[in-house]
Scaffold this motif. Structure first.
Motif, PDB file in Angstrom:
ATOM      1  N   TYR A  32       0.841  -1.173   0.000  1.00 51.85           N
ATOM      2  CA  TYR A  32       0.000   0.000   0.000  1.00 51.85           C
ATOM      3  C   TYR A  32       0.894   1.246   0.000  1.00 51.85           C
ATOM      4  O   TYR A  32       2.076   1.167   0.352  1.00 51.85           O
ATOM      5  N   TYR A  36       2.108  10.182   5.773  1.00 53.51           N
ATOM      6  CA  TYR A  36       2.001  10.672   7.141  1.00 53.51           C
ATOM      7  C   TYR A  36       2.528  12.102   7.199  1.00 53.51           C
ATOM      8  O   TYR A  36       3.370  12.511   6.402  1.00 53.51           O
ATOM      9  N   GLN A  38       4.143  15.002   9.984  1.00 55.77           N
ATOM     10  CA  GLN A  38       4.734  15.155  11.307  1.00 55.77           C
ATOM     11  C   GLN A  38       5.071  16.607  11.585  1.00 55.77           C
ATOM     12  O   GLN A  38       5.820  17.235  10.825  1.00 55.77           O
ATOM     13  N   GLN A  42       6.125  16.170  17.723  1.00 56.43           N
ATOM     14  CA  GLN A  42       4.933  15.328  17.755  1.00 56.43           C
ATOM     15  C   GLN A  42       5.201  14.051  16.975  1.00 56.43           C
ATOM     16  O   GLN A  42       6.120  13.991  16.147  1.00 56.43           O
ATOM     17  N   GLY A  43       4.381  13.041  17.226  1.00 56.50           N
ATOM     18  CA  GLY A  43       4.480  11.823  16.450  1.00 56.50           C
ATOM     19  C   GLY A  43       3.828  12.007  15.087  1.00 56.50           C
ATOM     20  O   GLY A  43       2.983  12.882  14.909  1.00 56.50           O
ATOM     21  N   PRO A  44       4.218  11.192  14.110  1.00 58.81           N
ATOM     22  CA  PRO A  44       3.593  11.271  12.789  1.00 58.81           C
ATOM     23  C   PRO A  44       2.095  11.005  12.883  1.00 58.81           C
ATOM     24  O   PRO A  44       1.633  10.273  13.757  1.00 58.81           O
ATOM     25  N   PHE A  46      -1.327   9.979  10.463  1.00 58.55           N
ATOM     26  CA  PHE A  46      -1.814   9.431   9.190  1.00 58.55           C
ATOM     27  C   PHE A  46      -2.571  10.497   8.407  1.00 58.55           C
ATOM     28  O   PHE A  46      -3.386  11.237   8.957  1.00 58.55           O
ATOM     29  N   GLN A  49      -4.209   6.868   2.607  1.00 59.32           N
ATOM     30  CA  GLN A  49      -3.641   5.622   2.090  1.00 59.32           C
ATOM     31  C   GLN A  49      -4.361   5.211   0.819  1.00 59.32           C
ATOM     32  O   GLN A  49      -5.577   5.419   0.701  1.00 59.32           O
ATOM     33  N   TYR A  87       5.775  12.282   4.991  1.00 59.61           N
ATOM     34  CA  TYR A  87       6.446  11.020   4.692  1.00 59.61           C
ATOM     35  C   TYR A  87       5.596  10.159   3.769  1.00 59.61           C
ATOM     36  O   TYR A  87       4.387  10.001   3.999  1.00 59.61           O
ATOM     37  N   GLY A  92       3.322  -2.511   4.155  1.00 60.25           N
ATOM     38  CA  GLY A  92       2.196  -2.741   5.041  1.00 60.25           C
ATOM     39  C   GLY A  92       1.239  -3.822   4.609  1.00 60.25           C
ATOM     40  O   GLY A  92       0.194  -4.024   5.235  1.00 60.25           O
ATOM     41  N   LEU A 100       6.344  -0.917   8.291  1.00 56.22           N
ATOM     42  CA  LEU A 100       6.196   0.364   7.621  1.00 56.22           C
ATOM     43  C   LEU A 100       7.464   1.172   7.853  1.00 56.22           C
ATOM     44  O   LEU A 100       7.801   1.506   8.982  1.00 56.22           O
ATOM     45  N   TYR A 101       8.172   1.446   6.766  1.00 50.93           N
ATOM     46  CA  TYR A 101       9.451   2.132   6.841  1.00 50.93           C
ATOM     47  C   TYR A 101       9.302   3.563   6.358  1.00 50.93           C
ATOM     48  O   TYR A 101       8.810   3.802   5.261  1.00 50.93           O
ATOM     49  N   PHE A 102       9.747   4.473   7.195  1.00 49.04           N
ATOM     50  CA  PHE A 102       9.685   5.883   6.845  1.00 49.04           C
ATOM     51  C   PHE A 102      10.982   6.289   6.152  1.00 49.04           C
ATOM     52  O   PHE A 102      12.065   5.919   6.587  1.00 49.04           O
TER      53      PHE A 102
ATOM     54  N   TYR B  35       9.449   2.998  17.443  1.00 52.52           N
ATOM     55  CA  TYR B  35      10.239   3.627  16.395  1.00 52.52           C
ATOM     56  C   TYR B  35      11.271   4.540  17.058  1.00 52.52           C
ATOM     57  O   TYR B  35      11.026   5.102  18.122  1.00 52.52           O
ATOM     58  N   LEU B  43      13.171   8.285  10.756  1.00 51.05           N
ATOM     59  CA  LEU B  43      12.315   7.487  11.630  1.00 51.05           C
ATOM     60  C   LEU B  43      12.460   6.015  11.264  1.00 51.05           C
ATOM     61  O   LEU B  43      12.140   5.604  10.154  1.00 51.05           O
ATOM     62  N   PHE B  90       9.401   6.786  19.614  1.00 42.89           N
ATOM     63  CA  PHE B  90       7.953   6.859  19.435  1.00 42.89           C
ATOM     64  C   PHE B  90       7.337   5.476  19.567  1.00 42.89           C
ATOM     65  O   PHE B  90       7.805   4.508  18.958  1.00 42.89           O
ATOM     66  N   ASN B 100      -3.436  -5.856   5.481  1.00 42.88           N
ATOM     67  CA  ASN B 100      -3.089  -4.442   5.528  1.00 42.88           C
ATOM     68  C   ASN B 100      -2.774  -4.033   6.955  1.00 42.88           C
ATOM     69  O   ASN B 100      -3.601  -4.203   7.842  1.00 42.88           O
ATOM     70  N   THR B 101      -1.572  -3.518   7.163  1.00 37.87           N
ATOM     71  CA  THR B 101      -1.165  -3.067   8.491  1.00 37.87           C
ATOM     72  C   THR B 101      -2.113  -2.027   9.060  1.00 37.87           C
ATOM     73  O   THR B 101      -2.362  -1.977  10.251  1.00 37.87           O
ATOM     74  N   GLU B 103      -3.625   1.956   9.698  1.00 37.05           N
ATOM     75  CA  GLU B 103      -3.134   3.253  10.150  1.00 37.05           C
ATOM     76  C   GLU B 103      -2.387   3.113  11.457  1.00 37.05           C
ATOM     77  O   GLU B 103      -2.851   2.451  12.392  1.00 37.05           O
ATOM     78  N   PHE B 106       0.477   7.234  16.606  1.00 40.85           N
ATOM     79  CA  PHE B 106       1.720   7.460  17.341  1.00 40.85           C
ATOM     80  C   PHE B 106       1.486   8.218  18.641  1.00 40.85           C
ATOM     81  O   PHE B 106       0.577   9.050  18.747  1.00 40.85           O
ATOM     82  N   GLY B 107       2.364   7.937  19.586  1.00 43.79           N
ATOM     83  CA  GLY B 107       2.409   8.741  20.790  1.00 43.79           C
ATOM     84  C   GLY B 107       3.166  10.029  20.527  1.00 43.79           C
ATOM     85  O   GLY B 107       3.625  10.277  19.412  1.00 43.79           O
ATOM     86  N   GLU B 108       3.339  10.819  21.577  1.00 47.89           N
ATOM     87  CA  GLU B 108       3.995  12.121  21.440  1.00 47.89           C
ATOM     88  C   GLU B 108       5.519  12.018  21.449  1.00 47.89           C
ATOM     89  O   GLU B 108       6.208  12.982  21.168  1.00 47.89           O
TER      90      GLU B 108
END
Lengths: 112, 115
Positions: A32, A36, A38, A42-44, A46, A49, A87, A92, A100-102, B35, B43, B90, B100-101, B103, B106-108
């Motif tokens: 897929y 994302y 960011q 903060q975290g990324p 979504f 998709q 990103y 996935g 899932l690789y960023f 991560y 990341l 993270f 399908n993985t 969505e 993520f945390g902060e």
């Protein structure tokens, strides 16, 4: 694993449409394409998709050509708050389930 | 309520120490991740757990040991901290399907600084 290539940075002005293109030449059948966003400290988060053709939600559109070797994230009428790193991820599904690789991401800066 | 929460948010410690970062998700997801984001903002996935079982270990040094007491928690323990461990860690969770993985939520982030 499909590697992604996207511009390191882009600049835009408020109210313009921004298109960020990502290349993923060796995308696998089960992969897929996911984007994302960011913000600093903060975290990324979504955005969208897709698997093929076009996907649209309330914040963005994702265009995927038939060969799926690239994708374009389209942000309509950006504002200052859209300044962030974007990103592009490929994977996935299938053998990459859970993986899932960023990449490096694209730093989008929106100017007033 | 925060969906994915991590503690502590900031951690400053000396080389050689052992430290832990805790993560909890209240989304009912089956899969959780760690991560690492380095100073260049790259990341990188470290671990993934599905229903308390380790499913992904991305060649992370043995000094890093994840532990999942239940599917809502995934903690990260780091032994003998090194300067290169300084990064933002993270935690994330997802509820995908067999194909399908899905969505990632993520945390902060937890910023670890090793002196």
């Amino acid at each position: 694993l499909a590697k992604t290539t996207q511009p390191i940075s882009m600049d835009s002005y408020e109210g313009q449409e921004v298109n960020i293109t990502c290349s993923h030449n060796n995308i696998a059948t089960n992969d897929y394409i996911t984007w994302y966003q960011q913000f600093p400290s903060q975290g990324p988060r979504f955005i969208i998709q897709g698997y093929k053709t076009k996907v649209t939600n309330e914040v963005a559109s994702l265009f995927i050509p038939a060969d799926r070797k690239s994708s374009t994230l389209s942000l309509p009428r950006v504002s200052l708050s859209d300044t962030a790193v974007y990103y592009c991820l490929v994977g996935g599904g299938g053998s990459t389930l859970g993986r899932l690789y960023f990449g490096r991401g694209t730093q989008l800066t929106v100017w007033p | 309520d925060t969906a994915v929460s991590q503690t502590p948010k900031y951690l400053v410690t000396q080389m050689g120490n052992d430290k832990s970062i805790k993560c909890e998700q209240n989304l009912g997801h089956d899969t959780m991740y760690w991560y690492k984001q380095d100073s260049k903002k790259f990341l990188k996935i470290m671990f993934s757990y599905n229903n308390k079982e380790l499913i992904i270990n991305e060649t992370v040094p043995n000094r890093f040991s994840p532990k999942s007491p239940d599917k809502a928690h995934l903690n990260l323990h780091i032994n003998s901290l090194e300067l290169g461990d300084s990064a933002v860690y993270f935690c994330a969770s997802s509820q995908g399907t067999p194909t399908n993985t899905g969505e990632l939520f993520f945390g902060e982030g937890s910023r670890l600084t090793v002196l």
